[in-house]
Enzyme design. Structure first.
Site, short mmCIF file in Angstrom:
data_model
loop_
_atom_site.label_atom_id
_atom_site.label_comp_id
_atom_site.label_asym_id
_atom_site.label_seq_id
_atom_site.Cartn_x
_atom_site.Cartn_y
_atom_site.Cartn_z
CE LYS A 120 -9.44 34.46 25.75
NZ LYS A 120 -9.09 33.71 24.52
CG ASP B 218 -11.76 31.71 23.15
OD1 ASP B 218 -11.79 30.51 22.82
OD2 ASP B 218 -10.78 32.45 22.95
CD GLU C 46 -12.41 32.47 19.55
OE1 GLU C 46 -11.22 32.59 19.20
OE2 GLU C 46 -13.08 33.42 20.02
CG ASP D 212 -8.60 31.09 17.83
OD1 ASP D 212 -7.74 31.28 16.96
OD2 ASP D 212 -8.55 31.65 18.95
CE LYS E 23 -7.13 34.75 18.01
NZ LYS E 23 -6.98 34.03 19.29
#
Length: 363
Positions: free
Chosen positions: A162, A190, A218, A243, A267
């Site tokens: 992250k 991400d 991402e 995303d 997702k």
């Protein structure tokens, strides 16, 4: 066989340690569980993860929409009319994708139990194996390096890191992690919309110059900035994944037609369920753009649905489904984690059931 009832409960699941991204920090999952029952007693289970910072869905909102809007339109309808049930769920209201996902997962689970078949087989797939990653949340550089080493020790070969709260620190953090884990470990980054276009290009080019070999980056910029994603993609060699920019098949069409990214991250909490996730994967396959299936911080119920989807669709080549591993005491069983592999049972439906020592309490 008709749907007889749809009930909802809320449960809080503490995490082993806090999970921090550029968008939020959480130390527990508030899980909304849906139990759908057919006239013959067969039950289907679904779940939703409130993620206000991403989907805009709160716990209270999810429960309210399911109880007052979606459920009344489904009760009494045949479970075998899957496409019609999915259409009703999706057209029941604007937005509220987490509520829709929870109900639709329960519909698929009940239908597959009715037909006595695992969900992945119903979707036309086989139990092919995809390698899972493990996530490092944002923290101090030394802690993130320690986390990376522990993840490798635990048997993972793919780490998702992250980033996005400080682009200059992000350069240093990922550089230190690469040095710590060596060249044979796959690193994904991400940014959770945390960078500008200019920052993104500078960060990624720095890693490329230093040969950090980042597999993908991402969502580096804001969800609405499709032009920004396209600009980054044009100016770097590292693949870019969407995303938060991707909720619906319409979003997918925009991203694919603009050739804005190299990968799509699907997702269920964003798509509103399995059927629209399949539509996105099919569209991406036609455009020769591979997909990842990921999750929010969710329990095994909704993650199991994502696992079945991932192993069933040939264009889903990557997964990011480590969320249940963050839960201190997982109340459900049915998917098995062995280092970086995930296995589903051969039971019908999701193959998920509640552990005996976790009673189903309504709230």
């Amino acid at each position: 066989m008709n749907i007889q009832s749809i009930e909802v409960s809320i449960e809080k699941l503490p995490l082993i340690k806090p999970f921090k991204t550029a968008l939020r920090t959480t130390d527990e999952i508030e899980n909304v569980v849906v139990m759908l029952q057919l006239e013959n007693g067969i039950t289907g289970m679904g779940a939703a993860a409130p993620t206000v910072a991403i989907t805009g869905d709160s716990t209270e909102g999810i429960v309210g929409i399911i109880q007052s809007v979606i459920a009344p339109q489904l009760i009494g309808r045949p479970i075998t009319q899957l496409n019609e049930l999915s259409r009703i769920v999706q057209q029941s209201c604007v937005g509220n994708t987490s509520s829709k996902a929870a109900v639709e997962i329960a519909v698929y689970d009940a239908l597959c139990k009715y037909w006595k078949i695992p969900l992945y087989q119903f979707l036309g797939g086989n139990t092919n194996s995809l390698l899972n990653d493990m996530t490092i949340s944002i923290g101090e550089e030394e802690q993130m390096v320690r986390d990376a080493k522990q993840i490798i020790h635990d048997g993972f070969s793919i780490i998702k890191i992250k980033a996005g709260n400080d682009w200059k620190k992000d350069i240093e953090r990922i550089t230190k992690i690469r040095k710590a884990v060596g060249d044979n470990v796959t690193l994904r980054v991400d940014a959770n919309q945390g960078w500008t276009v200019k920052q993104s290009v500078e960060v990624i080019r720095t890693w490329e110059k230093d040969r950090l070999n980042i597999e993908l980056v991402e969502q580096p910029v804001k969800a609405h900035d499709i032009a920004g994603l396209k600009e980054i993609k044009r100016n770097v060699q590292t693949p870019i994944m969407a995303d938060e920019s991707l909720f619906s098949p319409r979003d997918a069409m925009k991203l694919l037609s603009e050739q804005a990214v190299d990968y799509l991250n699907i997702k269920l909490m964003k798509t509103g369920g399995i059927r629209r996730a399949l539509q996105i994967a099919n569209m991406a396959e036609a455009a020769e753009v591979e997909c990842m299936v990921g999750s929010m911080m969710e329990s095994s119920v909704s993650v199991a649905a994502a696992v079945h989807l991932a192993i069933a669709h040939p264009n889903i080549t990557k997964i990011d489904l480590d969320a249940p591993l963050w839960i201190k005491e997982e109340p459900f069983e049915g998917i098995l984690y062995e280092q970086n592999s995930i296995f589903v049972s051969g039971d019908s439906g999701l193959g998920i059931k509640r552990k005996d020592f976790f009673p189903f309490n309504h709230k």
